[in-house]
Design a protein around this motif. Structure first.
Motif, PDB file in Angstrom:
ATOM      1  N   GLY A   1      -2.456  16.188   1.876  1.00  0.00           N
ATOM      2  CA  GLY A   1      -3.002  15.384   0.732  1.00  0.00           C
ATOM      3  C   GLY A   1      -2.192  16.471  -0.216  1.00  0.00           C
ATOM      4  N   SER A   2      -2.762  17.240  -0.869  1.00  0.00           N
ATOM      5  CA  SER A   2      -2.032  18.234  -1.925  1.00  0.00           C
ATOM      6  C   SER A   2      -0.692  18.662  -1.293  1.00  0.00           C
ATOM      7  N   ASP A   3      -0.672  19.290   0.174  1.00  0.00           N
ATOM      8  CA  ASP A   3       0.434  19.575   0.875  1.00  0.00           C
ATOM      9  C   ASP A   3       1.070  18.518   1.504  1.00  0.00           C
TER      10      ASP A   3
ATOM     11  N   MET B   1      -4.203   8.451   5.756  1.00  0.00           N
ATOM     12  CA  MET B   1      -5.762   8.366   5.201  1.00  0.00           C
ATOM     13  C   MET B   1      -5.866   7.664   3.716  1.00  0.00           C
ATOM     14  N   TRP B   2      -6.949   7.438   3.354  1.00  0.00           N
ATOM     15  CA  TRP B   2      -7.307   6.947   1.992  1.00  0.00           C
ATOM     16  C   TRP B   2      -6.203   5.844   1.547  1.00  0.00           C
ATOM     17  N   THR B   3      -5.736   4.897   2.641  1.00  0.00           N
ATOM     18  CA  THR B   3      -4.452   3.999   2.334  1.00  0.00           C
ATOM     19  C   THR B   3      -5.290   2.649   1.818  1.00  0.00           C
TER      20      THR B   3
ATOM     21  N   GLY C   1      -2.731  12.976  -7.127  1.00  0.00           N
ATOM     22  CA  GLY C   1      -2.435  14.251  -7.072  1.00  0.00           C
ATOM     23  C   GLY C   1      -3.680  14.937  -7.620  1.00  0.00           C
ATOM     24  N   THR C   2      -4.142  15.991  -7.241  1.00  0.00           N
ATOM     25  CA  THR C   2      -5.525  16.491  -7.961  1.00  0.00           C
ATOM     26  C   THR C   2      -4.926  17.501  -9.431  1.00  0.00           C
ATOM     27  N   ASN C   3      -6.079  17.536 -10.000  1.00  0.00           N
ATOM     28  CA  ASN C   3      -5.927  18.239 -11.381  1.00  0.00           C
ATOM     29  C   ASN C   3      -5.229  19.807 -11.111  1.00  0.00           C
ATOM     30  N   GLU C   4      -5.827  20.558 -10.096  1.00  0.00           N
ATOM     31  CA  GLU C   4      -5.322  21.820  -9.772  1.00  0.00           C
ATOM     32  C   GLU C   4      -3.941  21.832  -9.564  1.00  0.00           C
ATOM     33  N   ILE C   5      -3.367  20.756  -8.692  1.00  0.00           N
ATOM     34  CA  ILE C   5      -1.988  20.653  -8.302  1.00  0.00           C
ATOM     35  C   ILE C   5      -1.197  20.492  -9.756  1.00  0.00           C
TER      36      ILE C   5
ATOM     37  N   SER D   1       0.916  -1.053  -0.100  1.00  0.00           N
ATOM     38  CA  SER D   1      -0.033   0.024   0.059  1.00  0.00           C
ATOM     39  C   SER D   1       0.992   1.174   0.107  1.00  0.00           C
ATOM     40  N   ILE D   2       0.185   2.300  -0.394  1.00  0.00           N
ATOM     41  CA  ILE D   2       0.941   3.542  -0.234  1.00  0.00           C
ATOM     42  C   ILE D   2       0.598   4.406   0.757  1.00  0.00           C
ATOM     43  N   GLY D   3       1.430   4.779   1.871  1.00  0.00           N
ATOM     44  CA  GLY D   3       1.125   5.344   2.914  1.00  0.00           C
ATOM     45  C   GLY D   3       1.500   6.955   3.040  1.00  0.00           C
ATOM     46  N   MET D   4       1.174   7.605   2.260  1.00  0.00           N
ATOM     47  CA  MET D   4       1.481   9.062   2.098  1.00  0.00           C
ATOM     48  C   MET D   4       0.468  10.048   2.530  1.00  0.00           C
ATOM     49  N   SER D   5      -0.819  10.145   2.132  1.00  0.00           N
ATOM     50  CA  SER D   5      -1.678  11.106   2.527  1.00  0.00           C
ATOM     51  C   SER D   5      -2.019  11.177   4.067  1.00  0.00           C
ATOM     52  N   GLU D   6      -2.378  12.271   4.460  1.00  0.00           N
ATOM     53  CA  GLU D   6      -2.905  12.363   5.853  1.00  0.00           C
ATOM     54  C   GLU D   6      -4.248  13.040   5.909  1.00  0.00           C
TER      55      GLU D   6
HETATM   56  C1  LIG Z   1      -9.641   6.971  -5.081  1.00  0.00           C
HETATM   57  C2  LIG Z   1      -8.475   7.611  -4.249  1.00  0.00           C
HETATM   58  C3  LIG Z   1      -7.149   6.674  -3.928  1.00  0.00           C
HETATM   59  C4  LIG Z   1      -6.223   7.159  -3.073  1.00  0.00           C
HETATM   60  N1  LIG Z   1      -5.535   6.280  -2.608  1.00  0.00           N
HETATM   61  C5  LIG Z   1      -4.557   6.743  -1.908  1.00  0.00           C
HETATM   62  C6  LIG Z   1      -3.385   5.804  -1.204  1.00  0.00           C
HETATM   63  O1  LIG Z   1      -3.547   4.680  -1.602  1.00  0.00           O
HETATM   64  N2  LIG Z   1      -2.430   6.037  -0.307  1.00  0.00           N
HETATM   65  C7  LIG Z   1      -2.279   7.674  -0.067  1.00  0.00           C
HETATM   66  O2  LIG Z   1      -1.487   8.025   0.495  1.00  0.00           O
HETATM   67  N3  LIG Z   1      -3.331   8.510  -0.510  1.00  0.00           N
HETATM   68  C8  LIG Z   1      -4.276   7.941  -1.296  1.00  0.00           C
HETATM   69  N4  LIG Z   1      -5.434   8.930  -1.864  1.00  0.00           N
HETATM   70  C9  LIG Z   1      -5.053  10.333  -1.263  1.00  0.00           C
HETATM   71  C10 LIG Z   1      -4.902  11.262  -2.556  1.00  0.00           C
HETATM   72  O3  LIG Z   1      -3.448  11.526  -2.793  1.00  0.00           O
HETATM   73  C11 LIG Z   1      -5.385  12.619  -1.852  1.00  0.00           C
HETATM   74  O4  LIG Z   1      -6.731  12.674  -1.934  1.00  0.00           O
HETATM   75  C12 LIG Z   1      -5.084  13.837  -2.878  1.00  0.00           C
HETATM   76  O5  LIG Z   1      -3.355  14.039  -2.783  1.00  0.00           O
HETATM   77  C13 LIG Z   1      -5.862  15.146  -2.367  1.00  0.00           C
HETATM   78  O6  LIG Z   1      -5.479  15.611  -1.253  1.00  0.00           O
HETATM   79  P1  LIG Z   1      -6.604  15.750  -0.218  1.00  0.00           P
HETATM   80  O7  LIG Z   1      -7.861  14.744  -0.141  1.00  0.00           O
HETATM   81  O8  LIG Z   1      -6.183  16.012   1.178  1.00  0.00           O
HETATM   82  O9  LIG Z   1      -7.233  17.045  -0.670  1.00  0.00           O
HETATM   83  P2  LIG Z   1      -6.705  18.457  -0.483  1.00  0.00           P
HETATM   84  O10 LIG Z   1      -5.293  18.691  -0.536  1.00  0.00           O
HETATM   85  O11 LIG Z   1      -7.410  19.062   0.678  1.00  0.00           O
HETATM   86  O12 LIG Z   1      -7.549  19.432  -1.646  1.00  0.00           O
HETATM   87  C14 LIG Z   1      -8.922  19.791  -1.583  1.00  0.00           C
HETATM   88  C15 LIG Z   1      -9.048  20.543  -2.868  1.00  0.00           C
HETATM   89  O13 LIG Z   1      -8.282  21.903  -2.733  1.00  0.00           O
HETATM   90  C16 LIG Z   1      -7.617  21.881  -4.081  1.00  0.00           C
HETATM   91  N5  LIG Z   1      -6.302  22.519  -3.587  1.00  0.00           N
HETATM   92  C17 LIG Z   1      -5.533  22.207  -2.643  1.00  0.00           C
HETATM   93  N6  LIG Z   1      -4.275  22.758  -2.788  1.00  0.00           N
HETATM   94  C18 LIG Z   1      -4.234  23.727  -3.644  1.00  0.00           C
HETATM   95  C19 LIG Z   1      -3.352  24.487  -4.335  1.00  0.00           C
HETATM   96  N7  LIG Z   1      -2.202  24.713  -3.908  1.00  0.00           N
HETATM   97  N8  LIG Z   1      -3.943  25.138  -5.440  1.00  0.00           N
HETATM   98  C20 LIG Z   1      -5.162  25.026  -6.049  1.00  0.00           C
HETATM   99  N9  LIG Z   1      -5.973  24.074  -5.462  1.00  0.00           N
HETATM  100  C21 LIG Z   1      -5.619  23.470  -4.379  1.00  0.00           C
HETATM  101  C22 LIG Z   1      -7.418  20.531  -4.501  1.00  0.00           C
HETATM  102  O14 LIG Z   1      -7.114  20.414  -5.837  1.00  0.00           O
HETATM  103  C23 LIG Z   1      -8.724  19.851  -4.271  1.00  0.00           C
HETATM  104  O15 LIG Z   1      -9.610  20.219  -5.171  1.00  0.00           O
HETATM  105  C24 LIG Z   1      -6.256   8.516  -2.626  1.00  0.00           C
HETATM  106  C25 LIG Z   1      -7.648   9.278  -2.960  1.00  0.00           C
HETATM  107  C26 LIG Z   1      -8.553   8.651  -3.763  1.00  0.00           C
HETATM  108  C27 LIG Z   1      -9.709   9.840  -4.060  1.00  0.00           C
END
Ligand SMILES: Cc1cc2nc3c(=O)[nH]c(=O)nc-3n(C[C@H](O)[C@H](O)[C@H](O)COP(=O)(O)OP(=O)(O)OC[C@H]3O[C@@H](n4cnc5c(N)ncnc54)[C@H](O)[C@@H]3O)c2cc1C
Length: 389
Positions: free
Chosen positions: A144-146, A168-170, A373-377, A135-140
Motif C-alpha cells: 500500500g504505502s510501499d 486490494m481495495w479496488t 496515500g496515508t498521512n504519515e507517507i 478502477s485503480i489497480g495499484m494496492s496489494e
Molecule cells: C477508502 C479507501 C479507498 C481505496 N481505494 C483504492 C483503490 O481504488 N485502488 C487501490 O489500488 N487502492 C485503494 N486504496 C488503498 C490505499 O491506497 C492504501 O490503503 C494506502 O496506500 C495504505 O496502504 P495499506 O492499507 O497497505 O497500509 P500500510 O501501508 O500497511 O500502512 C499501515 C500504517 O503504517 C503506516 N506506515 C506505512 N509505511 C510507513 C512509513 N514508511 N512511515 C511511517 N508510517 C508508515 C501508514 O501510514 C499506516 O498508518 C483505498 C484505501 C481506502 C481506505
C-alpha cells in the motif's frame, strides 16, 4: 508557470477565470434540476459512494465529464480551474459522482499523457460521454504505502501479456469496465524499476472480483484477482518499465483536489439546516466559524495547486500538504459537528436525516486519511521536499 520560482511550501495565487462565474451558476441550476429528480441527496463522501451512471451521463451531456480533455478526443477542452469549479459544486452538494470519478480524474488524463493514439481515440471519447468507467489497480495486501513492492506480475506471451496477482481495495471493480493495473514486468535491483501499467478489461476471462464490505455494510471495494488474465499488447499503457514514473506523475492530480477536503462538507450543510431551526448559541456560531475558516484556507491552497497544474507545473510537495490538511479536516469536521449539536448517530434513521448522515460520515471516516496515500507517507514527502529545497 516556472516551478523554480515556487518554494516547496509556496502556493501560487489562483485567480479563477471569468468563465468560472457563469459555469458555477450553470452547475447550480443543473443540481437544482437533479434535486427535483431526487438524484442529489446531499450525502457525504459522494465521490466514493454516490454511484449513478445515469447522472454521470447527464453530466457528460453538459460537457462536465472529461472536461479538461481536448475536444479532438471528445472532451470539452477546458482548464483545470474550470473543472475545479464544477467538481467543488458537485461535491459540496453531495452529488452522486463516483461512477465516473476515477475515469475523469485519473484514467482520462493518464491515457491522454501516456496512451497510444489508438488508446486515446478509443477510450477518451467514451470517458467524456460518461460511458466508460475505470478502477485503480495499484494496492496489494502488503503493498500500500510501499507501492513499489507490488507482486502482481506480467509475463510476455506471443501476442501480449499474462497478468497474475491480487489487487486490494479496488474501488468499483465489480461495476466498472476497466482497471489500470500496476504490475511487475521485470525483476530489478531497484524496486522502482521494472514496473508497467496495463489497461485491463474487468470482464476478461481470469478476472475474479471478491467483495470487501465497508463497516457500513456497503459494497464499494474488492479484492481483484488476476488469474492468468490475457492483456493484448495494445493495452500496455505508456512505456514498458515506466510504471513507477507514470504512477507518481499522477499524484499531484490525485492528492490536491476538492475531494480531499469536501468529503464531509454535506454534513456541515446538514448541521446548518438543523441549527437554522433553533436559536444558535454564540459557542455554536464560533465553532461553525472555525470550521468555515479552516475550509476556506485549505480551499485557497488547493486552488493554488490547481492553478499550477493549469499552467503545466506539478507541485507534489504542496499537493501532499493539501491532502494532509484537508483529510484531517474531513475527520475533524465530523467530530466538531457532533460536539456542536450532540446527536446520536443512527445508520437506520430516515435516509438523509442528520442522524443518518452523521452515522454515514462516521462509518466512512477511517478511510479519509488512508486512501490515496496515508498521512504519515504524505508527511515524509513534505519533509523530503523541504530538505531538498
Ligand atoms: C477508502 C479507501 C479507498 C481505496 N481505494 C483504492 C483503490 O481504488 N485502488 C487501490 O489500488 N487502492 C485503494 N486504496 C488503498 C490505499 O491506497 C492504501 O490503503 C494506502 O496506500 C495504505 O496502504 P495499506 O492499507 O497497505 O497500509 P500500510 O501501508 O500497511 O500502512 C499501515 C500504517 O503504517 C503506516 N506506515 C506505512 N509505511 C510507513 C512509513 N514508511 N512511515 C511511517 N508510517 C508508515 C501508514 O501510514 C499506516 O498508518 C483505498 C484505501 C481506502 C481506505
Amino acid at each position: 508557470m516556472p516551478t523554480a520560482t515556487i518554494s516547496p511550501l509556496g502556493f501560487p495565487e489562483a485567480v479563477l477565470p471569468e468563465s468560472a462565474r457563469q459555469l458555477r451558476l450553470d452547475v447550480r441550476d443543473f443540481l437544482d434540476e437533479e434535486r427535483a429528480r431526487g438524484t442529489v441527496l446531499g450525502r457525504p463522501d459522494s465521490w466514493l459512494a454516490g454511484w449513478d451512471p445515469a447522472f454521470t451521463r447527464r453530466l457528460a451531456e453538459r460537457g462536465w465529464v472529461g472536461m479538461a480533455l481536448p475536444t479532438e478526443y471528445g472532451g470539452a477542452g477546458r482548464g483545470f480551474l474550470e473543472r475545479y469549479v464544477v467538481i467543488e459544486e458537485l461535491l459540496a452538494a453531495g452529488a452522486p459522482v463516483s461512477a465516473h470519478w476515477v475515469s475523469d480524474r485519473q484514467a482520462g488524463p493518464s491515457i491522454l499523457q501516456h496512451g497510444t493514439e489508438e488508446q486515446r481515440r478509443f477510450f477518451l471519447p467514451r470517458i467524456a460521454a460518461g460511458k466508460c468507467f475505470f478502477s485503480i489497480g495499484m494496492s496489494e495486501k502488503s503493498s500500500g504505502s510501499d507501492l513499489a513492492s507490488v507482486r502482481t506480475c506480467a509475463e510476455r506471451t506471443a501476442d501480449g501479456w499474462r497478468l497474475t496477482g491480487t489487487k486490494m481495495w479496488t474501488g468499483g471493480a465489480h461495476a466498472n469496465d476497466y482497471a489500470i493495473v500496476l504490475a511487475r514486468t521485470e525483476e530489478a535491483e531497484d524496486k522502482h524499476a521494472g514496473l508497467s501499467q496495463f489497461i485491463v478489461d474487468l470482464r476478461a476471462p481470469g478476472v475474479r472480483i471478491e467483495p470487501i464490505h465497508l463497516m457500513s455494510g456497503e459494497h464499494r471495494f474488492n479484492a481483484f484477482h488476476l488469474e492468468g488474465v490475457h492483456v493484448p499488447e495494445a493495452m500496455l499503457l505508456g512505456q514498458q518499465g515506466d510504471g513507477w514514473k507514470q504512477v507518481t506523475g499522477e499524484l499531484a492530480f490525485e492528492r490536491s483536489g476538492p475531494e480531499r477536503y469536501l468529503s464531509t462538507f454535506p454534513l456541515l450543510v446538514s448541521l446548518l439546516r438543523e441549527l437554522d431551526q433553533r436559536a444558535m448559541t454564540a459557542e455554536q456560531l464560533t465553532q461553525v466559524g472555525i470550521l468555515t475558516a479552516r475550509l476556506h484556507s485549505i480551499r485557497q491552497l488547493s486552488l493554488g495547486v490547481a492553478a499550477a497544474l493549469d499552467a503545466g507545473a506539478s507541485l507534489d510537495t504542496q499537493a501532499a500538504l493539501v491532502k494532509d490538511l484537508g483529510t484531517r479536516l474531513e475527520g475533524a469536521l465530523v467530530d466538531s459537528v457532533r460536539s456542536i449539536l450532540p446527536t446520536p448517530a443512527d445508520p437506520h434513521a430516515t435516509p438523509g436525516s442528520h442522524a443518518e448522515l452523521l452515522a454515514f460520515a462516521l462509518l466512512h471516516s477511517p478511510g479519509y486519511t488512508l486512501r490515496g496515500g496515508t498521512n504519515e507517507i504524505l508527511r515524509g514527502i513534505i519533509t523530503r521536499g523541504l530538505e531538498q529545497h
